[in-house]
Design a protein around this motif. Structure first.
Motif, PDB file in Angstrom:
ATOM      1  N   PHE A  37      23.315  49.613 -39.576  1.00  0.00           N
ATOM      2  CA  PHE A  37      23.605  50.542 -39.027  1.00  0.00           C
ATOM      3  C   PHE A  37      23.411  51.823 -40.067  1.00  0.00           C
ATOM      4  O   PHE A  37      24.310  51.747 -41.176  1.00  0.00           O
ATOM      5  N   GLY A  38      24.090  52.734 -39.019  1.00  0.00           N
ATOM      6  CA  GLY A  38      23.712  54.142 -40.001  1.00  0.00           C
ATOM      7  C   GLY A  38      25.178  54.691 -39.635  1.00  0.00           C
ATOM      8  O   GLY A  38      25.877  54.600 -39.308  1.00  0.00           O
ATOM      9  N   GLY A  39      25.557  55.395 -40.776  1.00  0.00           N
ATOM     10  CA  GLY A  39      27.033  56.384 -40.509  1.00  0.00           C
ATOM     11  C   GLY A  39      28.298  55.033 -40.459  1.00  0.00           C
ATOM     12  O   GLY A  39      29.256  55.281 -39.308  1.00  0.00           O
ATOM     13  N   GLU A  40      28.216  54.105 -41.046  1.00  0.00           N
ATOM     14  CA  GLU A  40      29.261  53.259 -40.725  1.00  0.00           C
ATOM     15  C   GLU A  40      29.191  52.264 -39.582  1.00  0.00           C
ATOM     16  O   GLU A  40      28.994  50.975 -39.293  1.00  0.00           O
ATOM     17  N   VAL A 167      34.488  61.356 -44.844  1.00  0.00           N
ATOM     18  CA  VAL A 167      35.114  60.710 -43.645  1.00  0.00           C
ATOM     19  C   VAL A 167      34.327  61.006 -43.091  1.00  0.00           C
ATOM     20  O   VAL A 167      33.830  61.692 -42.304  1.00  0.00           O
ATOM     21  N   ASP A 168      34.528  59.586 -42.163  1.00  0.00           N
ATOM     22  CA  ASP A 168      33.722  59.415 -41.380  1.00  0.00           C
ATOM     23  C   ASP A 168      34.485  58.796 -40.115  1.00  0.00           C
ATOM     24  O   ASP A 168      35.218  57.982 -40.171  1.00  0.00           O
ATOM     25  N   VAL A 169      33.611  59.677 -38.712  1.00  0.00           N
ATOM     26  CA  VAL A 169      34.157  58.580 -37.534  1.00  0.00           C
ATOM     27  C   VAL A 169      33.784  57.593 -37.508  1.00  0.00           C
ATOM     28  O   VAL A 169      32.605  57.179 -37.473  1.00  0.00           O
ATOM     29  N   GLY A 170      34.661  56.550 -37.280  1.00  0.00           N
ATOM     30  CA  GLY A 170      34.182  55.141 -36.953  1.00  0.00           C
ATOM     31  C   GLY A 170      34.117  54.505 -38.178  1.00  0.00           C
ATOM     32  O   GLY A 170      33.875  55.401 -39.133  1.00  0.00           O
ATOM     33  N   ASN A 171      34.147  53.136 -38.337  1.00  0.00           N
ATOM     34  CA  ASN A 171      33.788  52.120 -39.628  1.00  0.00           C
ATOM     35  C   ASN A 171      33.243  50.833 -39.631  1.00  0.00           C
ATOM     36  O   ASN A 171      33.018  51.036 -38.626  1.00  0.00           O
ATOM     37  N   LYS A 172      33.708  50.156 -40.324  1.00  0.00           N
ATOM     38  CA  LYS A 172      33.195  49.168 -40.540  1.00  0.00           C
ATOM     39  C   LYS A 172      33.244  47.599 -39.459  1.00  0.00           C
ATOM     40  O   LYS A 172      32.752  46.856 -39.011  1.00  0.00           O
ATOM     41  N   ARG A 173      34.830  48.321 -39.154  1.00  0.00           N
ATOM     42  CA  ARG A 173      35.338  46.645 -38.646  1.00  0.00           C
ATOM     43  C   ARG A 173      34.749  47.043 -37.211  1.00  0.00           C
ATOM     44  O   ARG A 173      34.294  46.262 -36.340  1.00  0.00           O
ATOM     45  N   VAL A 174      34.069  48.712 -36.442  1.00  0.00           N
ATOM     46  CA  VAL A 174      33.167  48.627 -35.376  1.00  0.00           C
ATOM     47  C   VAL A 174      31.848  48.016 -35.230  1.00  0.00           C
ATOM     48  O   VAL A 174      31.767  48.324 -35.064  1.00  0.00           O
ATOM     49  N   VAL A 183      23.856  41.596 -30.324  1.00  0.00           N
ATOM     50  CA  VAL A 183      23.186  40.596 -31.365  1.00  0.00           C
ATOM     51  C   VAL A 183      23.512  38.794 -30.023  1.00  0.00           C
ATOM     52  O   VAL A 183      22.971  38.446 -30.265  1.00  0.00           O
ATOM     53  N   GLY A 184      24.571  39.476 -29.650  1.00  0.00           N
ATOM     54  CA  GLY A 184      24.742  37.933 -28.582  1.00  0.00           C
ATOM     55  C   GLY A 184      25.548  36.878 -29.406  1.00  0.00           C
ATOM     56  O   GLY A 184      25.715  35.223 -29.655  1.00  0.00           O
ATOM     57  N   MET A 185      26.429  37.511 -30.878  1.00  0.00           N
ATOM     58  CA  MET A 185      26.883  36.441 -32.377  1.00  0.00           C
ATOM     59  C   MET A 185      28.564  36.400 -31.718  1.00  0.00           C
ATOM     60  O   MET A 185      28.573  37.725 -31.825  1.00  0.00           O
ATOM     61  N   PRO A 186      29.187  35.021 -31.465  1.00  0.00           N
ATOM     62  CA  PRO A 186      30.584  35.616 -31.929  1.00  0.00           C
ATOM     63  C   PRO A 186      31.079  36.668 -33.737  1.00  0.00           C
ATOM     64  O   PRO A 186      30.641  35.717 -34.590  1.00  0.00           O
ATOM     65  N   VAL A 187      31.728  36.975 -33.572  1.00  0.00           N
ATOM     66  CA  VAL A 187      32.361  38.152 -34.379  1.00  0.00           C
ATOM     67  C   VAL A 187      32.774  37.253 -35.598  1.00  0.00           C
ATOM     68  O   VAL A 187      32.589  37.355 -37.067  1.00  0.00           O
ATOM     69  N   GLU A 188      33.834  36.335 -34.751  1.00  0.00           N
ATOM     70  CA  GLU A 188      34.796  35.150 -36.383  1.00  0.00           C
ATOM     71  C   GLU A 188      33.078  34.593 -37.039  1.00  0.00           C
ATOM     72  O   GLU A 188      33.598  33.897 -37.863  1.00  0.00           O
ATOM     73  N   GLN A 189      32.434  33.920 -36.485  1.00  0.00           N
ATOM     74  CA  GLN A 189      31.248  33.894 -36.938  1.00  0.00           C
ATOM     75  C   GLN A 189      30.047  35.407 -37.968  1.00  0.00           C
ATOM     76  O   GLN A 189      29.421  34.343 -39.202  1.00  0.00           O
ATOM     77  N   THR A 190      30.719  35.902 -38.035  1.00  0.00           N
ATOM     78  CA  THR A 190      30.259  37.117 -38.994  1.00  0.00           C
ATOM     79  C   THR A 190      30.173  36.750 -40.100  1.00  0.00           C
ATOM     80  O   THR A 190      31.522  37.207 -40.384  1.00  0.00           O
ATOM     81  N   LEU A 191      29.774  36.950 -41.325  1.00  0.00           N
ATOM     82  CA  LEU A 191      29.625  36.782 -42.333  1.00  0.00           C
ATOM     83  C   LEU A 191      29.645  38.536 -43.121  1.00  0.00           C
ATOM     84  O   LEU A 191      28.435  38.612 -42.740  1.00  0.00           O
ATOM     85  N   HIS A 192      30.105  38.847 -43.569  1.00  0.00           N
ATOM     86  CA  HIS A 192      30.607  40.024 -43.464  1.00  0.00           C
ATOM     87  C   HIS A 192      29.859  40.175 -45.804  1.00  0.00           C
ATOM     88  O   HIS A 192      31.465  39.530 -46.352  1.00  0.00           O
ATOM     89  N   ILE A 193      29.207  41.690 -46.219  1.00  0.00           N
ATOM     90  CA  ILE A 193      29.525  41.283 -47.954  1.00  0.00           C
ATOM     91  C   ILE A 193      29.784  42.737 -47.901  1.00  0.00           C
ATOM     92  O   ILE A 193      28.591  43.417 -47.876  1.00  0.00           O
ATOM     93  N   PHE A 204      36.918  47.587 -46.429  1.00  0.00           N
ATOM     94  CA  PHE A 204      38.331  46.946 -46.369  1.00  0.00           C
ATOM     95  C   PHE A 204      38.306  47.023 -44.774  1.00  0.00           C
ATOM     96  O   PHE A 204      38.663  45.909 -44.491  1.00  0.00           O
ATOM     97  N   ALA A 205      37.801  47.924 -43.425  1.00  0.00           N
ATOM     98  CA  ALA A 205      38.193  47.981 -42.390  1.00  0.00           C
ATOM     99  C   ALA A 205      37.139  46.400 -41.638  1.00  0.00           C
ATOM    100  O   ALA A 205      38.060  45.760 -40.613  1.00  0.00           O
ATOM    101  N   ALA A 206      36.261  45.986 -42.168  1.00  0.00           N
ATOM    102  CA  ALA A 206      35.643  44.810 -41.831  1.00  0.00           C
ATOM    103  C   ALA A 206      36.502  43.661 -41.376  1.00  0.00           C
ATOM    104  O   ALA A 206      35.910  42.766 -41.399  1.00  0.00           O
ATOM    105  N   ARG A 207      37.379  43.464 -42.856  1.00  0.00           N
ATOM    106  CA  ARG A 207      38.131  42.117 -43.671  1.00  0.00           C
ATOM    107  C   ARG A 207      39.025  42.342 -42.082  1.00  0.00           C
ATOM    108  O   ARG A 207      39.126  40.791 -41.349  1.00  0.00           O
ATOM    109  N   ASP A 208      39.308  43.222 -40.756  1.00  0.00           N
ATOM    110  CA  ASP A 208      39.610  42.728 -39.643  1.00  0.00           C
ATOM    111  C   ASP A 208      39.724  42.201 -38.392  1.00  0.00           C
ATOM    112  O   ASP A 208      39.990  41.620 -37.828  1.00  0.00           O
TER     113      ASP A 208
END
Length: 211
Positions: A37-40, A167-174, A183-193, A204-208
């Motif tokens: 993903f580019g640009g968040e 300042v980007d429109v959108g963020n890593k939570r999105v 891709v059909g994966m439950p987001v709560e089973q996703t590991l963000h590094i 920071f936002a991905a932790r949501d």
């Protein structure tokens, strides 16, 4: 990095990893599971069997905008007027910070982001870095202005990139939420590094939405 769909720029930054995939002859089915993903959360690319990145279709059958429109904050649902409003407020705020803090820097406006980057010193070819404190202050001011603006409705990310501020429109939570759905994966089973988990960082936002 917000290079839109200029794949060569992304490939340059990932050249070591892509070369490793090619040397190890990563199977096609594994290549097709490698997304970027580019640009968040604005530009989705996928690795092809040629070990190069290719834009993922946005609309129509298999299009990632089309497939994720059921998610309220998905980029496919953004109104362009709201995008431009967010960028207008961000650009004005960053320019005010440059003036108020006497930052030697240049303001850049892209399709989905506004950035503050260092410039060369007058009469010198060398690039003069922007102090971290000035970058942090620029980011925090932008966050405050956008949070307080009653007409800014879209998600955003203001962050200190180390040598610059964006300042980007959108963020890593999105981004995480959308990619997991695509891709059909439950987001709560996703590991963000990531490496930017302060409130002036873009991880920071991905932790949501995920661990």
């Amino acid at each position: 990095a917000g290079y839109e769909y200029d794949t060569e720029k992304y490939e340059l930054r990932l050249s070591g990893l892509l070369t490793y995939f090619k040397e190890r002859k990563l199977p096609v089915e594994d290549c097709e599971r490698f997304y970027l993903f580019g640009g968040e959360c604005n530009y989705l690319l996928v690795l092809g069997k040629d070990y190069k990145l290719h834009p993922v279709r946005e609309y129509g059958p298999g299009g990632w905008h089309t497939a994720t429109k059921y998610i309220e904050e998905a980029p496919g649902n953004w109104d362009e007027k709201e995008v431009q409003l967010l960028l207008d407020v961000a650009e004005q705020t960053v320019r005010e910070s440059v003036k108020n803090l006497r930052i030697r820097g240049r303001v850049i406006r892209k399709k989905r982001s506004v950035g503050l980057v260092p410039t060369s010193k007058h009469g010198c070819a060398c690039i003069v870095g922007i102090p971290r404190e000035a970058l942090d202050e620029t980011v925090l001011t932008a966050q405050e202005k956008l949070d307080e603006h009653t007409e800014v409705k879209l998600p955003f990310c203001a962050f200190n990139g180390g040598n610059d501020a964006w300042v980007d429109v959108g963020n890593k939570r999105v981004g995480v939420n959308i990619l997991a759905a695509y891709v059909g994966m439950p987001v709560e089973q996703t590991l963000h590094i990531g490496d930017q988990f302060l409130n002036t960082g873009n991880d920071f936002a991905a932790r949501d939405v995920c661990p």
